[in-house]
Design a protein around this motif. Structure first.
Motif, PDB file in Angstrom:
ATOM      1  N   GLY A   1       3.061  10.463  -9.274  1.00  0.00           N
ATOM      2  CA  GLY A   1       2.417  11.006 -10.467  1.00  0.00           C
ATOM      3  C   GLY A   1       1.571  12.428 -10.262  1.00  0.00           C
ATOM      4  N   VAL A   2       0.868  12.428  -9.246  1.00  0.00           N
ATOM      5  CA  VAL A   2       0.375  13.634  -8.927  1.00  0.00           C
ATOM      6  C   VAL A   2       1.401  14.984  -9.107  1.00  0.00           C
ATOM      7  CG1 VAL A   2      -0.972  15.121  -7.264  1.00  0.00           C
ATOM      8  CG2 VAL A   2      -1.535  12.997  -8.136  1.00  0.00           C
ATOM      9  N   LEU A   3       2.615  14.735  -8.219  1.00  0.00           N
ATOM     10  CA  LEU A   3       3.347  15.807  -8.245  1.00  0.00           C
ATOM     11  C   LEU A   3       3.943  16.424  -9.602  1.00  0.00           C
ATOM     12  CD1 LEU A   3       5.206  15.053  -4.834  1.00  0.00           C
ATOM     13  CD2 LEU A   3       3.570  16.827  -5.277  1.00  0.00           C
ATOM     14  N   ASP A   4       4.228  15.169 -10.174  1.00  0.00           N
ATOM     15  CA  ASP A   4       4.909  15.266 -11.802  1.00  0.00           C
ATOM     16  C   ASP A   4       3.740  16.045 -12.776  1.00  0.00           C
ATOM     17  OD1 ASP A   4       7.404  14.063 -11.326  1.00  0.00           O
ATOM     18  OD2 ASP A   4       6.705  12.246 -11.964  1.00  0.00           O
ATOM     19  N   THR A   5       2.692  15.815 -12.456  1.00  0.00           N
ATOM     20  CA  THR A   5       1.578  16.736 -13.117  1.00  0.00           C
ATOM     21  C   THR A   5       1.554  17.733 -12.783  1.00  0.00           C
ATOM     22  OG1 THR A   5       0.297  14.414 -13.582  1.00  0.00           O
ATOM     23  CG2 THR A   5      -0.802  16.581 -13.688  1.00  0.00           C
ATOM     24  N   ILE A   6       1.589  18.169 -11.438  1.00  0.00           N
ATOM     25  CA  ILE A   6       1.775  19.653 -10.982  1.00  0.00           C
ATOM     26  C   ILE A   6       2.839  20.377 -11.393  1.00  0.00           C
ATOM     27  CG2 ILE A   6       1.879  20.930  -9.011  1.00  0.00           C
ATOM     28  CD1 ILE A   6      -0.015  18.849  -7.734  1.00  0.00           C
TER      29      ILE A   6
ATOM     30  N   VAL B   1       3.768   5.873  -5.545  1.00  0.00           N
ATOM     31  CA  VAL B   1       3.768   5.922  -7.005  1.00  0.00           C
ATOM     32  C   VAL B   1       2.438   7.025  -7.381  1.00  0.00           C
ATOM     33  CG1 VAL B   1       3.113   4.590  -9.135  1.00  0.00           C
ATOM     34  CG2 VAL B   1       4.634   3.646  -7.451  1.00  0.00           C
ATOM     35  N   LEU B   2       1.496   6.829  -6.792  1.00  0.00           N
ATOM     36  CA  LEU B   2       0.271   7.879  -7.229  1.00  0.00           C
ATOM     37  C   LEU B   2       0.638   9.410  -6.682  1.00  0.00           C
ATOM     38  CD1 LEU B   2      -2.656   5.932  -5.984  1.00  0.00           C
ATOM     39  CD2 LEU B   2      -1.965   6.097  -8.094  1.00  0.00           C
TER      40      LEU B   2
ATOM     41  N   ILE C   1       0.935  -1.247   0.000  1.00  0.00           N
ATOM     42  CA  ILE C   1       0.023  -0.100  -0.030  1.00  0.00           C
ATOM     43  C   ILE C   1       0.934   1.249   0.196  1.00  0.00           C
ATOM     44  CG2 ILE C   1      -1.726   1.408   1.315  1.00  0.00           C
ATOM     45  CD1 ILE C   1      -2.954  -1.233   2.225  1.00  0.00           C
ATOM     46  N   VAL C   2       2.019   1.303   0.823  1.00  0.00           N
ATOM     47  CA  VAL C   2       2.824   2.583   0.754  1.00  0.00           C
ATOM     48  C   VAL C   2       3.527   2.699  -0.398  1.00  0.00           C
ATOM     49  CG1 VAL C   2       4.814   3.068   1.839  1.00  0.00           C
ATOM     50  CG2 VAL C   2       3.285   2.267   3.276  1.00  0.00           C
TER      51      VAL C   2
END
Length: 121
Positions: A68-73, A64-65, A58-59
């Protein structure tokens, strides 16, 4: 031709039955060995190991999620700079609230030392 094929079927049938019986014996033998092995397992320990592995998975998925969010930001041109500014504002407010007087600084140091003793021993 039909007589020959019937003879072949009759001669093949005992061999097939013997192979089926052999398979059944082997199957029950393997199942009994598997059951013996599973009876020796400490399932309480396996439950702990399973929980630990589950938490680890889970960690990893969460990291990974988040990546992905930070790379998108970071792809947006203005947002990273605004987030850095927001971070500076939050640190400034916390510092003003907790570090302006010696009493407040002492309280913060005591709290950090208490947490350190609690978690590190």
């Amino acid at each position: 031709m039909t007589d020959e094929s019937n003879d072949l079927k009759e001669s093949a049938t005992p061999a097939a039955e013997e192979a089926g019986a052999n398979f059944t014996e082997r199957y029950t033998e393997v199942l009994s060995k598997v059951n013996e092995t599973l009876d020796k397992v400490d399932w309480n320990q396996m439950g702990r190991i399973g929980k630990g592995v589950g938490v680890l998975v889970i960690v990893i998925v969460a990291q990974v999620l988040i990546k992905g969010v930070l790379d998108t930001i970071n792809l947006l041109p203005v947002v990273p700079g605004l987030l850095e500014l927001l971070g500076l504002v939050v640190v400034g407010q916390w510092s003003w609230k907790n570090l302006t007087t010696s009493d407040k600084r002492t309280a913060v140091i005591n709290k950090v030392q208490g947490l350190r003793k609690e978690y590190l021993g």
